[in-house]
Design a protein around this motif. Structure first.
Motif, PDB file in Angstrom:
ATOM      1  N   GLU A   1       0.807  -1.223   0.000  1.00  0.00           N
ATOM      2  CA  GLU A   1       0.000   0.000   0.000  1.00  0.00           C
ATOM      3  C   GLU A   1       0.841   1.274   0.000  1.00  0.00           C
ATOM      4  O   GLU A   1       0.411   2.314  -0.503  1.00  0.00           O
TER       5      GLU A   1
ATOM      6  N   SER B   1      -7.927  -0.374  -3.046  1.00  0.00           N
ATOM      7  CA  SER B   1      -8.546   0.679  -2.236  1.00  0.00           C
ATOM      8  C   SER B   1      -7.546   1.377  -1.326  1.00  0.00           C
ATOM      9  O   SER B   1      -7.446   2.602  -1.303  1.00  0.00           O
ATOM     10  N   GLU B   2      -6.787   0.594  -0.575  1.00  0.00           N
ATOM     11  CA  GLU B   2      -5.870   1.179   0.416  1.00  0.00           C
ATOM     12  C   GLU B   2      -4.750   1.960  -0.265  1.00  0.00           C
ATOM     13  O   GLU B   2      -4.347   3.032   0.197  1.00  0.00           O
TER      14      GLU B   2
ATOM     15  N   SER C   1      -4.876   3.568  -2.978  1.00  0.00           N
ATOM     16  CA  SER C   1      -5.368   4.784  -3.631  1.00  0.00           C
ATOM     17  C   SER C   1      -5.993   5.768  -2.646  1.00  0.00           C
ATOM     18  O   SER C   1      -6.612   6.752  -3.071  1.00  0.00           O
ATOM     19  N   ARG C   2      -5.853   5.509  -1.363  1.00  0.00           N
ATOM     20  CA  ARG C   2      -6.365   6.466  -0.383  1.00  0.00           C
ATOM     21  C   ARG C   2      -5.677   7.819  -0.569  1.00  0.00           C
ATOM     22  O   ARG C   2      -4.440   7.880  -0.559  1.00  0.00           O
TER      23      ARG C   2
ATOM     24  N   LEU D   1      -3.495   8.440   2.935  1.00  0.00           N
ATOM     25  CA  LEU D   1      -3.066   7.279   3.712  1.00  0.00           C
ATOM     26  C   LEU D   1      -2.061   7.700   4.788  1.00  0.00           C
ATOM     27  O   LEU D   1      -1.030   8.295   4.476  1.00  0.00           O
TER      28      LEU D   1
ATOM     29  N   LEU E   1     -14.075   1.952  -5.490  1.00  0.00           N
ATOM     30  CA  LEU E   1     -14.793   1.799  -4.225  1.00  0.00           C
ATOM     31  C   LEU E   1     -16.178   1.195  -4.450  1.00  0.00           C
ATOM     32  O   LEU E   1     -16.648   0.390  -3.644  1.00  0.00           O
TER      33      LEU E   1
ATOM     34  N   SER F   1     -11.230  -0.964   4.322  1.00  0.00           N
ATOM     35  CA  SER F   1     -10.346  -0.108   3.533  1.00  0.00           C
ATOM     36  C   SER F   1     -11.153   0.866   2.685  1.00  0.00           C
ATOM     37  O   SER F   1     -10.780   2.034   2.537  1.00  0.00           O
TER      38      SER F   1
ATOM     39  N   ASN G   1     -10.899   4.889   2.833  1.00  0.00           N
ATOM     40  CA  ASN G   1     -10.685   5.695   1.636  1.00  0.00           C
ATOM     41  C   ASN G   1     -11.737   6.811   1.573  1.00  0.00           C
ATOM     42  O   ASN G   1     -11.414   7.987   1.325  1.00  0.00           O
TER      43      ASN G   1
ATOM     44  N   ASP H   1     -11.053   9.535   3.993  1.00  0.00           N
ATOM     45  CA  ASP H   1     -10.031  10.447   3.448  1.00  0.00           C
ATOM     46  C   ASP H   1     -10.679  11.470   2.516  1.00  0.00           C
ATOM     47  O   ASP H   1     -10.414  12.670   2.593  1.00  0.00           O
TER      48      ASP H   1
END
Length: 370
Positions: free
Chosen positions: A126, A160-161, A163-164, A167, A187, A201, A205, A208
């Protein structure tokens, strides 16, 4: 007290790694590698510094042919998987594998993305994938969208994680902070995932995204809420920042009503002077003066003093439940000011506020002393 996480980089871990890697690369210099790992700075290095030092040291003992070296890493992972005593802490320590991809693979997109797809079920990529998302943007997002339907849950979570937009402990993704529209289909694909690990996750996201684009998350929450209990849990977790801010549409969505019949009485700080290392202690009564029950999200905010003397609030949840009509509830809370690595305390004036359904009721002062 648990050991600092940096100690996952243990002698036994490096012995296991070098023994396994030597099976893949017979001329790998095990003694030289371990000697260079434990240099004069090692004891002073923290977790991520130890990871990076392991990455750089490994690079010094590889062929410098990136494709060949990645192939060796992947073969090593396959052998490590088959070992009986590879724990979750061990796989966390092996985050120098994805770090190796991040440090040396940015110019070889295809090799690196393929490697991360294979590495992340063993140790998460990630963090490593983020420079690739920044560098290749549309191409990388397209790959993440494809991964969102991958058969392996860890790869789906990476979509998903990784592309947060925000993060924690990782580089931000500025173009997604500005416009997250390209990751919303990812998502959408994952919102009903069979794995709670993946769904959580997705919630993170969205949380965020809520910090920069609350209207987008409110719209998604309204669209997704009420379908399944699993998705409802996801939406609730995704909405946590906006709920702390008392966002009215989300308050209504989750059933939190009017607070006009809610009273706070006998609010007292029991420790008006709190020594750093000790705890703030306070109490109050919550009264529901209405005849009907009321669903209440009860929180408090500590207004921490910053280095420049200004105050910065942090919200903590007390409860979220139905309070019966004509009821009185006594609440007593402690808030620790024990020294931790993630927050520096500054002595002086602080405040504590009681928050109900996102609205601040009462605020009192206390002093933090050394």
């Amino acid at each position: 007290m648990p050991e600092p996480l940096k100690y996952i980089y243990s002698k036994s871990l490096f012995e296991s790694f070098t023994e396994t890697f030597s099976t893949v690369v017979p001329d790998f210099n095990k003694k030289g590698f371990i000697s260079d790992i434990y240099n004069e700075e090692w004891d002073n290095l923290e977790l991520k510094e130890r990871m990076r030092h392991s990455t750089l040291t490994l690079h010094n003992y590889l062929s410098k042919n990136y494709k060949k070296d990645v192939e060796s890493i992947l073969k090593c992972i396959e052998l490590l998987r088959n070992k009986e005593k590879v724990t979750d802490y061990d796989t966390l320590a092996y985050m120098f594998f994805p770090d190796y991809i991040e440090q040396y693979g940015l110019d070889d997109y295809d090799t690196s993305m393929n490697a991360m797809e294979l590495i992340t079920p063993f140790t998460s990529c990630e963090f490593a994938i983020r420079p690739f998302i920044i560098t290749y943007e549309a191409k990388a997002i397209k790959q993440l969208l494809k991964w969102s339907k991958h058969k392996n849950l860890h790869v789906r979570r990476l979509a998903s994680e990784g592309s947060r937009p925000r993060l924690p402990w990782a580089m931000a993704l500025p173009f997604l902070k500005k416009d997250p529209s390209t990751i919303l289909p990812i998502l959408e694909n994952l919102k009903d995932d069979a794995s709670e690990y993946v769904r959580r996750s997705v919630a993170n996201n969205l949380n965020d995204i809520a910090k920069d684009h609350p209207k987008i998350v409110v719209s998604i929450a309204k669209k997704w809420f009420g379908k399944t209990k699993e998705t409802d849990k996801l939406v609730k977790h995704a909405s946590r920042t906006l709920l702390k801010q008392g966002h009215p549409e989300l308050m209504e969505l989750f059933g939190f009503g009017s607070v006009k019949n809610i009273k706070i009485e006998d609010f007292k700080i029991l420790t008006p002077k709190v020594k750093i290392g000790d705890s703030l202690e306070f109490k109050f009564q919550l009264k529901n003066t209405a005849k009907k029950p009321s669903k209440i999200r009860l929180e408090y905010a500590i207004h921490y003093q910053k280095a420049n003397g200004s105050l910065s609030p942090k919200v903590f949840k007390i409860s979220e439940k139905i309070y019966e009509g004509n009821s009185i509830t006594n609440v007593h809370r402690k808030q620790s000011f024990k020294i931790i690595t993630t927050r520096k305390f500054h002595s002086g004036l602080h405040k504590v506020s009681i928050i109900i359904n996102g609205k601040t009721f009462n605020t009192l002062d206390f002093n933090l002393i050394e």
